[in-house]
Enzyme design. Sequence first.
Site, PDB file in Angstrom:
ATOM      1  N   ASP A  86       0.839  -1.205   0.000  1.00  0.00           N
ATOM      2  CA  ASP A  86       0.000   0.000   0.000  1.00  0.00           C
ATOM      3  C   ASP A  86       0.876   1.259   0.000  1.00  0.00           C
ATOM      4  O   ASP A  86       0.369   2.383  -0.030  1.00  0.00           O
ATOM      5  CB  ASP A  86      -1.028   0.003   1.138  1.00  0.00           C
ATOM      6  CG  ASP A  86      -0.403   0.081   2.511  1.00  0.00           C
ATOM      7  OD1 ASP A  86       0.835  -0.050   2.622  1.00  0.00           O
ATOM      8  OD2 ASP A  86      -1.151   0.278   3.500  1.00  0.00           O
ATOM      9  N   SER A  87       2.206   1.061  -0.036  1.00  0.00           N
ATOM     10  CA  SER A  87       3.140   2.158  -0.351  1.00  0.00           C
ATOM     11  C   SER A  87       2.799   2.714  -1.733  1.00  0.00           C
ATOM     12  O   SER A  87       3.270   3.788  -2.108  1.00  0.00           O
ATOM     13  CB  SER A  87       4.585   1.661  -0.308  1.00  0.00           C
ATOM     14  OG  SER A  87       4.729   0.471  -1.058  1.00  0.00           O
ATOM     15  N   ASP A 120      -1.325  -6.149  -0.377  1.00  0.00           N
ATOM     16  CA  ASP A 120      -1.338  -5.481   0.926  1.00  0.00           C
ATOM     17  C   ASP A 120      -2.748  -4.976   1.233  1.00  0.00           C
ATOM     18  O   ASP A 120      -3.340  -4.243   0.435  1.00  0.00           O
ATOM     19  CB  ASP A 120      -0.378  -4.278   0.845  1.00  0.00           C
ATOM     20  CG  ASP A 120       0.252  -3.938   2.174  1.00  0.00           C
ATOM     21  OD1 ASP A 120      -0.071  -4.590   3.169  1.00  0.00           O
ATOM     22  OD2 ASP A 120       1.094  -3.012   2.184  1.00  0.00           O
ATOM     23  N   LYS A 144      -1.077  -9.289   2.931  1.00  0.00           N
ATOM     24  CA  LYS A 144      -0.308  -8.779   4.076  1.00  0.00           C
ATOM     25  C   LYS A 144      -1.217  -7.823   4.852  1.00  0.00           C
ATOM     26  O   LYS A 144      -2.005  -7.105   4.240  1.00  0.00           O
ATOM     27  CB  LYS A 144       0.952  -8.037   3.621  1.00  0.00           C
ATOM     28  CG  LYS A 144       1.765  -7.450   4.778  1.00  0.00           C
ATOM     29  CD  LYS A 144       3.081  -6.880   4.346  1.00  0.00           C
ATOM     30  CE  LYS A 144       3.014  -5.467   3.853  1.00  0.00           C
ATOM     31  NZ  LYS A 144       2.451  -4.489   4.823  1.00  0.00           N
ATOM     32  N   GLU A 148      -1.181  -5.263   8.684  1.00  0.00           N
ATOM     33  CA  GLU A 148      -0.365  -4.701   9.751  1.00  0.00           C
ATOM     34  C   GLU A 148      -0.954  -4.992  11.125  1.00  0.00           C
ATOM     35  O   GLU A 148      -2.163  -5.182  11.256  1.00  0.00           O
ATOM     36  CB  GLU A 148      -0.252  -3.176   9.569  1.00  0.00           C
ATOM     37  CG  GLU A 148       0.449  -2.779   8.280  1.00  0.00           C
ATOM     38  CD  GLU A 148       0.567  -1.269   8.101  1.00  0.00           C
ATOM     39  OE1 GLU A 148       0.234  -0.500   9.039  1.00  0.00           O
ATOM     40  OE2 GLU A 148       1.005  -0.859   7.008  1.00  0.00           O
ATOM     41  N   GLU A 171       9.522  -3.961  10.369  1.00  0.00           N
ATOM     42  CA  GLU A 171       9.903  -2.670   9.784  1.00  0.00           C
ATOM     43  C   GLU A 171      10.492  -1.752  10.853  1.00  0.00           C
ATOM     44  O   GLU A 171       9.888  -1.534  11.913  1.00  0.00           O
ATOM     45  CB  GLU A 171       8.685  -2.016   9.111  1.00  0.00           C
ATOM     46  CG  GLU A 171       9.026  -0.657   8.501  1.00  0.00           C
ATOM     47  CD  GLU A 171       8.013  -0.151   7.483  1.00  0.00           C
ATOM     48  OE1 GLU A 171       7.060  -0.879   7.138  1.00  0.00           O
ATOM     49  OE2 GLU A 171       8.188   0.999   7.033  1.00  0.00           O
TER      50      GLU A 171
HETATM   51  O1  KIV Z   1       3.507  -1.060   1.608  1.00  0.00           O
HETATM   52  C1  KIV Z   1       4.635  -1.545   1.520  1.00  0.00           C
HETATM   53  O2  KIV Z   1       5.338  -1.407   0.510  1.00  0.00           O
HETATM   54  C2  KIV Z   1       5.132  -2.282   2.669  1.00  0.00           C
HETATM   55  C3  KIV Z   1       6.552  -2.717   2.661  1.00  0.00           C
HETATM   56  C4  KIV Z   1       7.451  -1.558   2.809  1.00  0.00           C
HETATM   57  C5  KIV Z   1       6.821  -3.773   3.662  1.00  0.00           C
HETATM   58  O3  KIV Z   1       4.410  -2.500   3.589  1.00  0.00           O
END
Ligand code: KIV
Length: 272
Positions: free
Chosen positions: A51-52, A90, A120, A122, A189
């Site tokens: 989600d970056s 994510d 993924k 958090e 992280e």
């Molecule tokens: O969103 C993302 O790219 C991430 C990674 C930096 C682990 O969560």
Amino acid sequence: MSTQNKSSRKTILDIKKMKELGEKITVLTAYDYMTSSILDECGIDIILVGDSLGNVVLGYDTTLPVTMEDMMHHTKAVSRAAQNSLVIGDMPFLSYQISPELALANAGRFLQEAGAQGVKLEGGRESAEIVRKITSAGIPVMAHIGLTPQSIHQLGGFKVQGRKEDAAIKIIEDARILEEAGAFSIVLELVPEKLAQQISQNLTIPTIGIGAGIYCDGQVLVINDMLGMFDKFTPKHVKKYANLNAEIRKAVNTYITDVKNCSFPDSEHSFK
Ligand code: KIV
């Protein structure tokens, strides 16, 4: 009809096996078809549609505005290209925190609609019930603790986590709880490398570090960071393997000059 799986794609079993064998796991983010096909052909173990996306593609200050629809759109593009790498989508802010039922429905969309092989999410112990719900439906979950960008306002900024003893103990416990809940791996992280080492030794599932030092079982970087797309600042944990920002500027400036002075298109790039 043969039901034999002829796919060469990495599975979560391969990823777990790599930890047992002491082979480091490589993870990079991707958000589009072209980048995904390059990473896949290079042999990256896991492609994370992070989600970056919000920061590096959509231009937001945080990951908080990223929606399920944004993630579906980009995960589909990445999945179309990836033949060998494991694709993990994510889960964006509020797509899994509201209820385990909603979390499962949204996690399912990553597999059913977007072609990912896992998700993924958090959070530490507070996410354990959600991890249990999603994994019990057969969906692999990568957990993510330490600095969790979706909690940036609660954490008060992008700071290293777990420096104090009580905070370190909490992260160690969270990692164990997430393993027990069924996560197949855990992103660590921005945590001190000694803490990441201790967590990695304590767990049977692999740790994937970002700003967490050399002792993690694998490493992840945001592709735009490691390719040097951003020229304003470089966080300490990022190693730039290329300087694409400068390369792209050079190419664009040369193109502008060529068009302005009528040296492009030349006869080589024109049709008779
Ligand atoms: O969103 C993302 O790219 C991430 C990674 C930096 C682990 O969560």
